[in-house]
Design a protein around this motif. Structure first.
Motif, PDB file in Angstrom:
ATOM      1  N   LEU A 102       0.844  -1.207   0.000  1.00 52.29           N
ATOM      2  CA  LEU A 102       0.000   0.000   0.000  1.00 52.29           C
ATOM      3  C   LEU A 102       0.876   1.254   0.000  1.00 52.29           C
ATOM      4  CD1 LEU A 102      -2.807   1.388   0.311  1.00 52.29           C
ATOM      5  CD2 LEU A 102      -2.550   1.131   2.785  1.00 52.29           C
ATOM      6  N   CYS A 103       0.420   2.229  -0.762  1.00 51.38           N
ATOM      7  CA  CYS A 103       1.061   3.548  -0.867  1.00 51.38           C
ATOM      8  C   CYS A 103       1.087   4.250   0.492  1.00 51.38           C
ATOM      9  CB  CYS A 103       0.213   4.351  -1.853  1.00 51.38           C
ATOM     10  SG  CYS A 103       0.703   6.041  -2.138  1.00 51.38           S
ATOM     11  N   CYS A 104       2.054   5.160   0.701  1.00 58.81           N
ATOM     12  CA  CYS A 104       2.092   5.939   1.943  1.00 58.81           C
ATOM     13  C   CYS A 104       1.027   7.029   1.937  1.00 58.81           C
ATOM     14  CB  CYS A 104       3.467   6.566   2.133  1.00 58.81           C
ATOM     15  SG  CYS A 104       3.862   7.864   0.922  1.00 58.81           S
ATOM     16  N   GLY A 105       0.511   7.368   0.750  1.00 60.94           N
ATOM     17  CA  GLY A 105      -0.560   8.362   0.653  1.00 60.94           C
ATOM     18  C   GLY A 105      -0.091   9.783   0.398  1.00 60.94           C
ATOM     19  N   ALA A 106       1.203   9.967   0.176  1.00 57.16           N
ATOM     20  CA  ALA A 106       1.713  11.336   0.012  1.00 57.16           C
ATOM     21  C   ALA A 106       1.081  12.043  -1.195  1.00 57.16           C
ATOM     22  CB  ALA A 106       3.236  11.320  -0.127  1.00 57.16           C
TER      23      ALA A 106
END
Ligand code: SF4
Ligand code: SF4
Lengths: 164, 292
Positions: free
Chosen positions: B192-196
Motif C-alpha cells: 500500500l502507498c504511503c498516501g503522500a
C-alpha cells in the motif's frame, strides 16, 4: 448536458498509449485496488475516469482542485493490475495537464512547478540546511544551471502556463 | 571501480540531509563510490509530470545528458527521482518521435539525449553487493528486531519499465534488512502507498491511507518501519501524529531509512547520522536493541 470534448479525446488518443484505451472492458480491477477509492469511494474512481476519457466526456472541467482527477495518489497499482495493460496513470496525466492549463489544479502543483522554474529545484537550497549538511559532513550541493532550465521550460511554454 | 553520479534529489539534499549522511557512510563501507553533479530537480514524477508532461520529459532528459557527458550511471537515493529518470530514459529510448521532440528542445541549450547511461535505485545496488558483504561490515547484530518493509510505489511500479523487483512482492529490501538480523514481518498492506500523492490535493484522504498502512504494520507486530524513499519517510515520520489523531490510535512507529538501519548495524553512532532529527522518536527502539 455533457458534450464531447474533442480536445480531450485527441489528447488522450495521442498520448503514447495509442489505442490501448479502447480495450478497456470496464472490469473495475483498477478501482478494486485503488487506495484512494478505498477511502473515498464516492469521490474517486479510476475505472470511471478511463471510460469518460475514452468517450471524451470532460466532466472534470470548471472546478478548482477537482478531486475526481486530483485524488489520484499516483501509486501505479492500477497500471500494474490492469488485465488490458492500459497505462492508466498516463491518461490521468493528460487530464491533469489539461486541468492545470485551464488554471484549475490544486495550488500545490503550480507552486512546486514555479519553484522549479525559478530555482531549478522543487526545494531550493536554504542557509539552515546548508549548515546542517556541513555539520553532517556532507558535500555542498552543486547548484543547477537555472538559465538552461528556463530555456527548456520556455520552449515547452511552461512559462505561459505558470504566467512567468 | 564503477563510480556513480549521486542523485540525492531535492528532498534529501535540501530538506532532510541526515538521510544522505547514513547513505554515504554505508556506501563508503561497502565500496560504492559516487561523485556530484549540478543536477536540477529530477523533476517530481507526481508533481511536475501532472503539470506538463512535455516539460517533465525535457527536464528529466537534460539531467540524463549531464550524466551521459561523464559516461557514468546515476544512483538515486529517492524513489521519485529514480522513477522520473528511469521512465524518461526508457520512454526516449523506445520512442523515436518523443526523442526527436525532446532533442529539438535540448538543442536550444546545446545538449542531446543519447540514451547511453543507466539509472539505478540504491536498493538495487545494495542488493547486488549482497548480504554476505553487508554481514562482513557489521559490528552490531539487530537480532530479532521485527520490522515492516515499505519499498514505496515508485521503486518497483510500473514494473515493465522499472524492472527492479516484483511489483507486488518486492524482495530486495527484505533481503537487505534480513542481513542485519532484523526480521521483516508479513503484513497485509505491504504494497500500500504511503498516501503522500493524494495529500497534495487534500489532507484527510491521505491521512486515512497512511493510517491504514501503519495500522497494518502495527498489527503484524512491527517495531519499526523501514523505507527507501524520502517522500515516504516524511509522510510516515512527519505526519504520523495526524494519522494517529484520525485513527484514534497511537502507532508510535519509528521510521528508519534502510541506510540508517545498516549504518547502525555497522556501528555508526545515532548522533553522527542525525537520528535526532526524526519526528517520531527512535530512542526506545535503540535502547531495546542496545544501539547507541
Ligand atoms: S482494470 Fe483496465 S480494463 Fe479493467 S476497468 Fe480498469 S482500465 Fe479498464
Ligand atoms: S495510480 Fe491513482 S488511480 Fe491508480 S490505483 Fe493509484 S491512486 Fe488509484
Amino acid at each position: 448536458m455533457v458534450s464531447v470534448d474533442y480536445e480531450l479525446r485527441k489528447k488522450v488518443m495521442d498520448a503514447h498509449i495509442h489505442d490501448a484505451l479502447k480495450y478497456c472492458y470496464q472490469c473495475g480491477r483498477c478501482t478494486d485496488v485503488c487506495p484512494v477509492s478505498r477511502v473515498a469511494p464516492e469521490r474517486y474512481n479510476p475505472r470511471a475516469n478511463i471510460m469518460l476519457s475514452f468517450l471524451g466526456l470532460n466532466i472534470f472541467k470548471g472546478q478548482q482542485n477537482n478531486f475526481a482527477i486530483w485524488g489520484c495518489t499516483v501509486c501505479d497499482t492500477c497500471d500494474e493490475i490492469c488485465p488490458q495493460k492500459i497505462e492508466l496513470t498516463e491518461i490521468f496525466a493528460v487530464l491533469k495537464n489539461m486541468s492545470i492549463a485551464a488554471g484549475e489544479g490544486p495550488d500545490y502543483y503550480t507552486t512546486q512547478a514555479s519553484a522549479i522554474y525559478d530555482a531549478g529545484k522543487a526545494i531550493p537550497s536554504q542557509a539552515a540546511i546548508e549548515r546542517r549538511r556541513e555539520q553532517l559532513g556532507l558535500p555542498k550541493i552543486e547548484e543547477p544551471n537555472v538559465e538552461e532550465v528556463q530555456k527548456i521550460l520556455n520552449a515547452t511554454k511552461l512559462n505561459t502556463i505558470l504566467k512567468k | 571501480m564503477t563510480e556513480y553520479k549521486m542523485f540525492q534529489g531535492c528532498t534529501i539534499g535540501n530538506r532532510i540531509p541526515f538521510l544522505e549522511a547514513s547513505a554515504r557512510k554505508v556506501f563508503d563501507k561497502l565500496g560504492i563510490t559516487t561523485s556530484e553533479a549540478a543536477f536540477s530537480c529530477c523533476p517530481d514524477p507526481v508533481g511536475f509530470n501532472s503539470v506538463d508532461h512535455e516539460s517533465w520529459l525535457a527536464m528529466g532528459a537534460r539531467n540524463l545528458t549531464i550524466a551521459e557527458d561523464e559516461k557514468k550511471d546515476i544512483i538515486s537515493l529517492c524513489n521519485g527521482c529514480f522513477q522520473t529518470l528511469k521512465m524518461v530514459n526508457t520512454e526516449l529510448l523506445h520512442n523515436e518521435h518523443e526523442k526527436s521532440k525532446v532533442n529539438k528542445i535540448l538543442g536550444q541549450i546545446g545538449r542531446e539525449f543519447k540514451g547511453t547511461i543507466n539509472v539505478k535505485h540504491f536498493v538495487e545496488v545494495l542488493h547486488d553487493i549482497g548480504a554476505e558483504k553487508i554481514k562482513e561490515m557489521m559490528s552490531k547484530e539487530l537480532n530479532g528486531m521485527k520490522v515492516a518493509c515499505h519499498t514505496g510505489c515508485h521503486y518497483n511500479r510500473p514494473s515493465e519499465i522499472m524492472q527492479t523487483d516484483d511489483p507486488f512482492k518486492p524482495k530486495k529490501l527484505r533481503a537487505i534488512v534480513s542481513a542485519t538480523g532484523a526480521i521483516p514481518v508479513d503484513y497485509e498492506e505491504e504494497t500500500l502507498c504511503c498516501g503522500a500523492g493524494v495529500g497534495n490535493a487534500e489532507e484527510e484522504p491521505a491521512m486515512q491511507v497512511l493510517a491504514n498502512k501503519l495500522k497494518s504494520a502495527k498489527a503484524a507486530g512491527a517495531e519499526a518501519l523501514i523505507v527507501n524513499c524520502p517522500a515516504c519517510f516524511q509522510q510516515f515520520d512527519t505526519n504520523q501524529k495526524k494519522a494517529e489523531k484520525l485513527a484514534g490510535e497511537a502507532f508510535n512507529m519509528p521510521i528508519l531509512y534502510v541506510t540508517e538501519l545498516l549504518a547502525l548495524a555497522f556501528g555508526e553512532k545515532a548522533d553522527d547520522i542525525g537520528l535526532k532529527f526524526h519526528r517520531t522518536r527512535t530512542n526506545q527502539l535503540l535502547e531495546k536493541y542496545n544501539i547507541a
